[in-house]
Design a protein around this motif. Structure first.
Motif, PDB file in Angstrom:
ATOM      1  N   UNK A 241      44.976  53.581  40.460  1.00  0.00           N
ATOM      2  CA  UNK A 241      45.343  54.085  41.786  1.00  0.00           C
ATOM      3  C   UNK A 241      44.495  53.470  42.889  1.00  0.00           C
ATOM      4  N   UNK A 242      43.860  52.336  42.597  1.00  0.00           N
ATOM      5  CA  UNK A 242      43.117  51.599  43.606  1.00  0.00           C
ATOM      6  C   UNK A 242      42.036  52.446  44.290  1.00  0.00           C
TER       7      UNK A 242
ATOM      8  N   UNK B  14      33.194  47.418  46.695  1.00  0.00           N
ATOM      9  CA  UNK B  14      33.908  48.686  46.516  1.00  0.00           C
ATOM     10  C   UNK B  14      35.369  48.579  46.954  1.00  0.00           C
ATOM     11  N   UNK B  15      35.986  47.477  46.570  1.00  0.00           N
ATOM     12  CA  UNK B  15      37.418  47.291  46.828  1.00  0.00           C
ATOM     13  C   UNK B  15      38.238  48.142  45.856  1.00  0.00           C
TER      14      UNK B  15
ATOM     15  N   UNK C 276      44.147  47.308  37.682  1.00  0.00           N
ATOM     16  CA  UNK C 276      44.090  46.042  38.406  1.00  0.00           C
ATOM     17  C   UNK C 276      43.097  46.143  39.553  1.00  0.00           C
ATOM     18  N   UNK C 277      42.610  44.981  39.970  1.00  0.00           N
ATOM     19  CA  UNK C 277      41.730  44.863  41.129  1.00  0.00           C
ATOM     20  C   UNK C 277      42.596  44.534  42.335  1.00  0.00           C
ATOM     21  N   UNK C 278      42.210  45.059  43.473  1.00  0.00           N
ATOM     22  CA  UNK C 278      42.968  44.833  44.698  1.00  0.00           C
ATOM     23  C   UNK C 278      43.161  43.346  44.969  1.00  0.00           C
TER      24      UNK C 278
ATOM     25  N   UNK D 228      36.703  41.603  55.506  1.00  0.00           N
ATOM     26  CA  UNK D 228      37.389  41.909  56.764  1.00  0.00           C
ATOM     27  C   UNK D 228      37.911  43.338  56.766  1.00  0.00           C
ATOM     28  N   UNK D 229      38.459  43.784  55.635  1.00  0.00           N
ATOM     29  CA  UNK D 229      39.100  45.092  55.556  1.00  0.00           C
ATOM     30  C   UNK D 229      38.114  46.250  55.410  1.00  0.00           C
ATOM     31  N   UNK D 230      37.048  46.055  54.622  1.00  0.00           N
ATOM     32  CA  UNK D 230      36.242  47.189  54.189  1.00  0.00           C
ATOM     33  C   UNK D 230      34.746  47.094  54.485  1.00  0.00           C
TER      34      UNK D 230
END
Length: 201
Positions: free
Chosen positions: A103-104, A97-98, A60-62, A71-73
């Motif tokens: 394992x995300x 690169x999210x 899955x994608x974040x 905002x996060x990365x």
């Protein structure tokens, strides 16, 4: 391993009572990637994927849209120093690169590491981390070599024979501290039993 016996046990246990094609193919990709690994390691990889994919067994994608991921990365986000440290040096790297996979996998530096270790062009094409076979290889190598937190399978789990519930609980530190450690440990015990039923050594 007898995959029929494994999946029959899963239907009666953690993944049951029915399994769809995506669950079977995803678990199969993980089993292929974990070939030759110890019983407890394989059980914990399956349990981690079962949890992290919301029980779909598909990469899955974040969660979160472009604004959230920037905002996060992103270097233009809330923590530009951390973004640079983790390789996200170009505006837009945050969403690019999210987290992806079982394992995300997150941050450009980690995509680069996975690319170098596995031989896939993940830095140039991060969507490859959504391919089940590649996602499963990232999970195995990352958990075996301590990519995610510095802790690895061998930090907590036996290389021979079954693990205990307490050992599986401690193994959550391989991925994410102690978040949901009890829940995932319970899954791991059931996957371990299903693997044993299938003859996983």
């Amino acid at each position: 391993m007898n995959q029929k016996a494994f999946f029959d046990a899963c239907r009666k246990g953690v993944m049951g009572p029915t399994l769809d094609g995506d669950e079977v193919s995803g678990a199969g990709a993980i089993l292929d990637a974990m070939a030759g690994a110890p019983l407890a390691y394989t059980a914990y990889a399956l349990a981690t994927a079962w949890h992290e994919t919301a029980h779909t067994m598909q990469p899955i994608r974040e969660f979160g849209g472009t604004a959230y991921l920037r905002r996060m990365y992103d270097v233009e986000g809330q923590n530009p120093d951390r973004a640079r440290k983790m390789g996200n040096v170009t505006p837009g790297d945050g969403p690019r690169y999210c987290g992806r996979g079982y394992v995300q996998l997150t941050w450009r530096s980690n995509y680069r590491k996975a690319a170098e270790k596995l031989g896939y062009p993940l830095e140039g094409n991060p969507e490859l981390a959504m391919r089940p076979d590649i996602a499963a290889q990232i999970m195995r190598r990352g958990m075996a070599e301590g990519w995610f937190t510095g802790k690895s399978f061998r930090s907590y789990l036996p290389a021979e024979g079954p693990a205990t519930l307490a050992e599986f609980k401690a193994a959550r530190r391989i991925i994410n501290g102690t978040d949901k450690a009890d829940l995932i440990a319970g899954y791991a015990v059931k996957f371990q039993a299903a693997l044993a039923a299938g003859g996983w050594a």
